[in-house]
Each structure stands twice: as structure tokens, then as C-alpha cells.
Design an enzyme around this catalytic site. Structure first.
Site, PDB file in Angstrom:
ATOM      1  N   ASP A  13       0.870  -1.161   0.000  1.00  0.00           N
ATOM      2  CA  ASP A  13       0.000   0.000   0.000  1.00  0.00           C
ATOM      3  C   ASP A  13       0.912   1.216   0.000  1.00  0.00           C
ATOM      4  O   ASP A  13       2.096   1.135   0.340  1.00  0.00           O
ATOM      5  CB  ASP A  13      -0.933  -0.007   1.210  1.00  0.00           C
ATOM      6  CG  ASP A  13      -2.201   0.799   0.960  1.00  0.00           C
ATOM      7  OD1 ASP A  13      -2.205   1.655   0.053  1.00  0.00           O
ATOM      8  OD2 ASP A  13      -3.191   0.572   1.671  1.00  0.00           O
ATOM      9  N   TRP A  14       0.385   2.355  -0.382  1.00  0.00           N
ATOM     10  CA  TRP A  14       1.230   3.532  -0.606  1.00  0.00           C
ATOM     11  C   TRP A  14       1.782   4.044   0.728  1.00  0.00           C
ATOM     12  O   TRP A  14       1.070   4.636   1.528  1.00  0.00           O
ATOM     13  CB  TRP A  14       0.433   4.600  -1.342  1.00  0.00           C
ATOM     14  CG  TRP A  14       0.546   4.495  -2.838  1.00  0.00           C
ATOM     15  CD1 TRP A  14       0.937   5.490  -3.683  1.00  0.00           C
ATOM     16  CD2 TRP A  14       0.296   3.351  -3.670  1.00  0.00           C
ATOM     17  NE1 TRP A  14       0.936   5.026  -4.981  1.00  0.00           N
ATOM     18  CE2 TRP A  14       0.560   3.724  -5.002  1.00  0.00           C
ATOM     19  CE3 TRP A  14      -0.089   2.034  -3.413  1.00  0.00           C
ATOM     20  CZ2 TRP A  14       0.434   2.839  -6.081  1.00  0.00           C
ATOM     21  CZ3 TRP A  14      -0.227   1.155  -4.481  1.00  0.00           C
ATOM     22  CH2 TRP A  14       0.035   1.555  -5.790  1.00  0.00           C
TER      23      TRP A  14
END
Length: 743
Positions: A275-276
């Protein structure tokens, strides 16, 4: 002077030709039938991947494992290896984002079809429709030249306060598994990878980047992992996204459960994408299963070296560790092998179709999902459907009647070509009745991570709403939640179980002057309903995307008969929900740690086992028709562990119009030697019936699905003994209970 051996030159030429052939095929537009006949075998692809890895430099390999922009990773230009382009979008392809910042890129050709959010899809209880949904979404991603679609989300609905529940598939692992598999297959038919998220235990937004979740192995395997497992083993998903939170002290994006459970036990051969900003450590990222690191820095190439893409954990620090012998080159080779495999499935796939955007079929799918997912919760005195007739005055009250619901909400926000509001849909459908509208309340604009105040006078809005309600024959209040911060939005959770923005006061005030009141509840979450007695009808309408207003008008008018069922329970009080029963340490945690004390008793499992009456139960949903389930039979009285259980039953439509009923099959173990829920969903079937029609329905399930995760052997076990099978149309509305034995 550079020296090349003939052998190496021949190998390099072979690699270049192999990589470029798919593009040549696509440009020549060879008919689909020819492409299918020329399909490349997996053995050939794996051999080619090995040959490519052999000619890549270490620097090139490392560069492929981390971002080069907000939503892309590097290719290798000298070999024709393409970049990988990703996009947010569990229910629509996100607008183009700037290369190096979170601002919109400002394109004029990136408007898309917004599909209903996944809570609505789950409420349809229709796996065939899930595949149609995924295929349409995949076509749009392909048209937008995306290789990876960052969705769907399958995190389990544990608390009604989770800001991101609207993106997920409900509280039951069997339902989520049944819906996610066809969704994935639909997306990936377009040569676009589905990226199932967020692995694992990301069940709240509050403190999501730091909270450490402590949960039993049984709850992990029985509740929180099954949908991921189904996505891998039945859906053959090509990508999977890590989560922000920790599990037992280790960040889940680079955690032992990736290599042990996902890649070894489940044999996942795709890529794990962070995930970012969810990666935190080079060594763990290298060792524990992360393949592509995204979003670690927020300013990319902009303001310095700290967050430069080259300084990601899987960038220069990774390269340095390999060169110095701290980490093995085999680690990066495995990551690159998976990335190249992803490419051969997507942007190097010679059979990849071209995609479509905003076409008639996509809007039809969006509208069908919306109408099948809307849930009729209450319908006293047959309040719904409302006939269109001259002289009828319908007052539509509530901000959600006109509010844009595709903007805001975090990473799932969309830029649709159009969004038809509930008010527009009602106005379009009701040609004879008089429609009058007033706002009633205001909530402020949606801004990520901020709460903006309302700009209008709330008292004035209230007074006007009461005046309008007095003039009407029928009032439709269209309220609920929205995509604002601290509502249904990424980044944090709701702070209150009640309706926000003074809506309860407004409902009470309307009721005082007009008791003919129906509520169209627009949410992705359960809400507290002390006002329920003030309404004659309630429709749970979710976030419905581009065709929201048309679908709502379809149901309100009776053009379509509602058939949706709740994919999660509505508690009467917040503390009736299992996660909120055990105090702060259970939810939201103490800021460092959190314990899932309710263990396997999530959702209806908790309500059933603890004998707590919900406001509305999992699987509940009314219809304008009436149905009868009868003649329920098992094919045997005794089963072995190798058997299939077959349930036959008859469903009759005894109403005066067509409709659909969802038959639900639950099974529970009598006097289990381990803690169990009273019953668990193990099968369902959506049955469409004309007026007066009967159908014989068969629902089958393997005995192996009755197992529990045995922590003594770290594997699944199926107990001998007595079981009960329950058949009904909601978790709390069982029409038949049958005893059977398992030996």
C-alpha cells in the site's frame, strides 16, 4: 571497447524479439481466434522469464521493484520491458494523478463509469453479477491503459465505524469469498491484474499506519483470511496489496504471513504490492515477500533525496545490501520473476483486448448492480412502491438527494462522466406527480483528512424543510452518511454511530407535520436508528455511482422489485457490536496495540451466539413480492468427510409480481469441542421467480467447509458428530432446521 560473445548476442536478440512480438501482434490486429490458437504456454513464459533475468543488470532488476512515479514502476527500455501502470479503483478507475504529486493531472479524457461501491455488490448476493461488474470495470481499466487495478477490497466488516467499509464485501468470509472470485475473473479477462487488498487485518482506518493487531490463529484463518485465500486459489488473482497495520509486532506489508501463508501454503505466484507508504524496512521488505514498493515518499523527485524514488527501501538501500552481501541476489530475482510474470499476463499479453469506456453496457451493468443491491429494510402499509399519479405531491428532503457521492472518500474517489443524483432520478421517473425539493441540512465539502464546516444556516434549512414537508402527500428523506472525513472515507473512522449533521432532529421534525415519511439511507455503513418508528419505509441505497438516481427511482417506483440483502448486521447500539463490547483495547486500541477479543464471533456470529437482537440482521432484505421456502431436504442423514452435502428445497413466489429471493444455508456444530458460532453461512442462491412461480433449488457444499482451524496442528480439522443445517432468508429468519451426523 565493449565485447560481445556471439552466444550472448543471440540470447539478447531472442529476449528482445520475445518482448516485442506481443506489441507487433497487437498493432496488426490479428483476429481473436488466431490469437487464441497462438497462445503461449506457461512453461515457455517461465523459460523466457529466466532468460530475461539472466541478461538484466542488478541495477535494472532493483529498479523494477519500486515506484518511479505515484502509480508506475520502471521497465527496461533497452530490452523493451515496459513500465507497469496502476490505478486505484475498486468501483471505478481513478482520474489521472500527477507524476510526482497527489494533485489531479488535469486530463480531459479520463472520465469514467462509476460503479456502485462494493457493499452494494455484496448486497446483491449475485456472483454472476460480480463477474459482469468485474469485467466491465476491467474493460475501463484496459481502455485507460492500466496494467493493475488496485482492488477489490476484502477486509472484513468488524466495526460499523470503519471509514472504509463501503469499499469491502461485508462481514462474512464465505459471502466475501463467493463474490470476490468472479469479480477477479471478470477484471482479468481484460488482461488487467486485479490487486486484492489489504492483506491483512486492516479492519479500521483509525491509527491504521501504526496499530498492532493481536488476533488468534483461528480468527485469522477462519474470518480474516478466507476471502484472500479464495482470491488466490479460486480467483487466480495476479496481484495482492499489503496493509498498513502491524500483526504481532511486524508490519503486514513485509511480514512472515506473506511468504509462509500466501506464497508457500497457498502457492500465490503473483506480485505483492505495498500500500502507498506501507513499507518500513529494507531487510524485511526483501526477505518477507514484498515485490513492488509504492508510495513510500510523498514528494518523489520534488524537494530532495529523502523521499526520492531511488531512496525507497527496495531501491538504493536494497541494491547496496545485495552488493555488500548482506542480502542474496536470489531475493531480487524472485521479485523480478513475479513482476515479469505479471507483465506476460498484462502488458505483454498478445491476446489482450483493447478495452471500452463509458459504453451503454457498462451503464447497464452499473444500474443492474445498484438495483439488485438496494435493500428494502422497512415497508409498513406498503409505503413503497410509490405510484406516479397526478395530484400527488412528493417532498424530497435531504442533502444526499443532490450531493455528489463519487468525489471524496480517499483513494476510491472517482471522476465519472456523469452522476445522476437521487433527485434527478426521481424527477425523471415521476412525470405526473409534483416533486418539491429542499436541502434540510448541509455537511460541508469533502476534503481528505479535514472536516470543513457547513456554509449555510442550519436553522434556516431546518425551518424550510418542515414547511415543505407540510405541503406534501409523501416525504422522501434522503440522508445518511457521505464521503467527508470522519464519515465513509479513507484515512480515519467515524466518531459517532448516530446520523450526523442534525438529521435525527430533522426526521423528528418532519414526522410531527407529516407521518407519511420514507427514508432513503445513503451509506456504506450501519447507523444507529432511534428514529426508525418515525418512518414508514426505509431503503438502504449505498453509494451507487453514475446511475445512482436512476436505480433509486427504479426501486421507489416499483419498476424493479428490490432483492438486496444486508452483507453486514445493523446493531441497535454500538456496544451490541462485538468489537465494541470489550472496551478500548478491542477498538480502536490503545494507540499501540489492539486485541480482537471477540475472536471468531464477528457480525451475525456474535449476535446469534450471544443472543443479541440486531436492528437488522445479516442477510435481511424485504421485497414487494412474497416468498415461501418449503420442502427442505438433505440428500443423506449421515455423511463422511469426503462427501458433498446437497440441500434441495422449493421456493415459491406467492406475491402478485415478479421478484427474487436469496435462500441462505447455514451450518452449526452441536456440542463442539472448540468454541464455535451457533451457525455459519455455507451456501446461498439467488432465485428469480415470476408471479405464482415455484422452483426447485439445490445448494451443494463440501463437508470440508465445515472445518475449524486447529491450532494444535496448524491446519484445518473437521469434527465428527452432530451438526445442524439451517435454511432461511436471513441469519435470524430460519424456516427449517435439520439435524445430520458426520462420521
Amino acid at each position: 571497447m565493449m565485447r560481445f560473445s556471439f552466444k550472448k548476442s543471440k540470447l539478447l536478440l531472442s529476449v528482445i524479439l520475445c518482448l516485442h512480438i506481443p506489441h507487433i501482434i497487437g498493432q496488426n490486429k490479428i483476429p481473436k481466434i488466431q490469437l487464441e490458437k497462438s497462445q503461449i504456454s506457461s512453461e515457455f513464459i517461465e523459460a523466457k522469464i529466466d532468460s530475461i533475468i539472466a541478461v538484466l543488470t542488478l541495477e535494472e532488476k532493483v529498479a523494477m521493484t519500486h515506484a518511479q512515479s505515484k502509480f508506475s514502476t520502471k521497465g527496461v527500455a533497452r530490452l523493451g520491458i515496459p513500465e507497469v501502470w496502476m490505478s486505484d479503483g475498486p468501483h471505478g478507475v481513478r482520474e489521472e494523478i500527477s507524476w510526482d504529486a497527489w494533485s489531479e493531472a488535469g486530463w480531459t479524457n479520463d472520465a469514467i463509469t462509476a460503479f456502485p461501491a462494493l457493499t452494494c455488490l455484496a448486497a446483491s448476493f449475485n456472483p454472476e453479477l460480480a463477474e459482469e461488474y468485474g469485467f466491465s470495470l476491467g474493460e475501463e481499466a484496459r481502455y485507460r491503459k492500466k496494467d493493475v487495478l488496485l482492488g477489490p477490497g476484502v477486509n472484513i466488516y468488524r466495526t460499523p465505524l470503519n471509514g472504509r467499509n463501503f469499499e469491502y464485501l461485508g462481514e462474512d468470509p464465505f459471502l466475501a469469498s463467493s463474490m470476490v472470485v468472479p469479480y477477479i475473473k471478470g477484471v482479468q479477462k481484460n488482461g488487467v491484474a486485479a490487486c486484492v487488498k489489504h492483506y491483512a487485518l486492516n479492519n479500521q482506518e483509525h491509527w491504521r499506519d501504526k496499530i498492532n493487531v493481536e488476533v488468534s490463529d483461528r480468527a485469522l484463518h477462519e474470518i480474516y483470511l478466507p476471502a484472500f485465500k479464495a482470491a488466490v486459489q479460486k480467483g487466480n488473482t495476479w496481484a495482492l496489496m499489503g496493509a498498513y497495520n502491524k500483526f504481532r509486532g511486524q508490519h503486514t506489508t513485509h511480514h512472515k504471513i506473506l511468504n509462509k501463508i500466501l506464497k508457500t501454503d497457498w502457492k500465490f505466484d503473483g506480485v505483492v504490492i505495498s500500500d502507498w507508504g506501507s513499507a518500513h524496512n529494507t531487510k524485511e521488505a526483501a526477505l518477507y515477500g514484498l515485490d513492488m514498493e509504492m508510495g513510500t515518499g510523498t514528494d518523489g523527485l520534488g524537494t530532495g533525496t529523502v523521499n526520492h524514488y531511488e531512496y525507497y527501501y527496495l531501491a538504493k538501500p536494497f541494491l547496496k545490501a545485495i552488493k555488500e552481501g548482506e542480502l542474496s541476489e536470489d531475493l531480487v530475482n524472485d521479485k523480478v520473476r513475479r513482476i515479469l510474470r505479471l507483465m506476460y499476463r498484462t502488458n505483454l499479453n498478445p491476446n489482450r483486448p483493447l478495452g471500452k469506456l463509458n459504453n451503454k453496457e457498462h451503464y447497464q451493468t452499473a444500474r443492474k448492480v445498484a438495483t439488485e443491491g438496494i435493500v428494502l429494510l422497512k415497508n409498513d402499509d406498503n409505503f413503497f412502491p410509490i405510484k406516479d399519479q397526478k395530484g400527488l405531491i412528493i417532498a424530497v428532503i435531504g442533502e444526499n438527494a443532490t450531493r455528489n457521492m463519487t468525489r471524496g472518500g480517499g483513494s476510491s474517489q472517482l471522476k465519472p462522466l456523469f452522476e445522476i443524483s437521487p433527485l434527478q432520478g426521481i424527477q425523471k421517473r415521476y412525470k405526473n406527480a409534483t416533486i418539491i425539493y429542499t436541502m434540510g441540512y448541509e455537511s460541508g465539502a469533502p476534503v481528505y483528512d479535514k472536516v470543513l464546516p457547513a456554509t449555510l444556516n442550519q436553522d434556516s434549512l431546518y425551518v424550510k424543510a418542515i414547511e415543505v414537508a407540510k405541503k406534501a402527500d409523501v416525504v422522501l428523506f434522503i440522508g445518511g452518511l457521505n464521503k467527508n472525513h470522519l464519515q465513509d472515507s479513507e484515512g480515519d473512522d467515524r466518531e459517532d454511530f448516530d446520523l450526523p449533521y442534525g438529521q435525527e432532529k430533522l426526521i423528528n421534525g418532519i414526522y410531527e407535520v407529516n407521518e407519511n415519511l420514507g427514508f432513503l439511507l445513503v451509506t456504506g455503513n450501519a447507523v444507529k436508528m432511534p428514529w426508525i418508528s418515525k418512518t414508514k419505509g426505509i431503503l438502504q441505497t449505498w453509494y451507487l455511482g453514475s446511475t445512482a438516481g436512476l436505480a433509486i427511482a427504479d426501486i421507489v417506483s416499483g419498476d424493479v422489485n428490490p432483492s438486496g440483502k444486508l452483507p453486514f448486521s445493523f446493531p441497535k447500539e454500538l456496544n451490541d457490536n462485538a468489537a465494541h463490547t470489550f472496551g478500548q483495547i478491542s477498538y480502536p486500541g490503545d494507540g499501540v496495540n489492539q486485541e480482537y477479543i471477540e475472536d471468531i464471533l464477528v457480525g451475525y456470529r456474535w449476535f446469534d451466539t450471544r443472543k443479541i437482537k440486531p436492528q437488522y440482521a445479516f442477510g435481511f432484505g424485504l421485497s414487494y413480492a412474497n416468498f415461501k421456502i418449503s420442502d427442505v431436504k438433505l440428500d443423506k442423514e449421515n455423511y463422511t468427510k469426503k462427501d458433498q452435502i446437497k440441500v434441495t428445497l422449493e421456493v415459491a413466489n406467492t406475491g402478485n409480481r415478479e421478484g427474487a429471493e436469496v435462500v441462505q444455508v447455514y451450518i452449526g456444530k452441536h456440542k463442539s469441542k472448540v468454541k464455535r458460532a451457533v451457525k455459519e453461512l455455507k451456501g446461498f442462491s439467488k432465485v428469480y421467480l415470476e408471479k405464482g412461480e415455484n422452483k426447485l433449488v439445490t445448494i451443494s457444499m463440501n463437508v470440508s467447509t465445515l472445518g475449524y482451524y486447529n491450532t494444535d496442528i496448524s491446519d484445518w480439522s473437521v469434527e465428527d458428530g452432530t451438526y445442524y443445517l439451517y435454511v432461511g432468508n436471513a441469519s435470524n429468519n430460519i424456516v427449517k432446521k435439520i439435524k445430520f451426523e458426520l462420521f
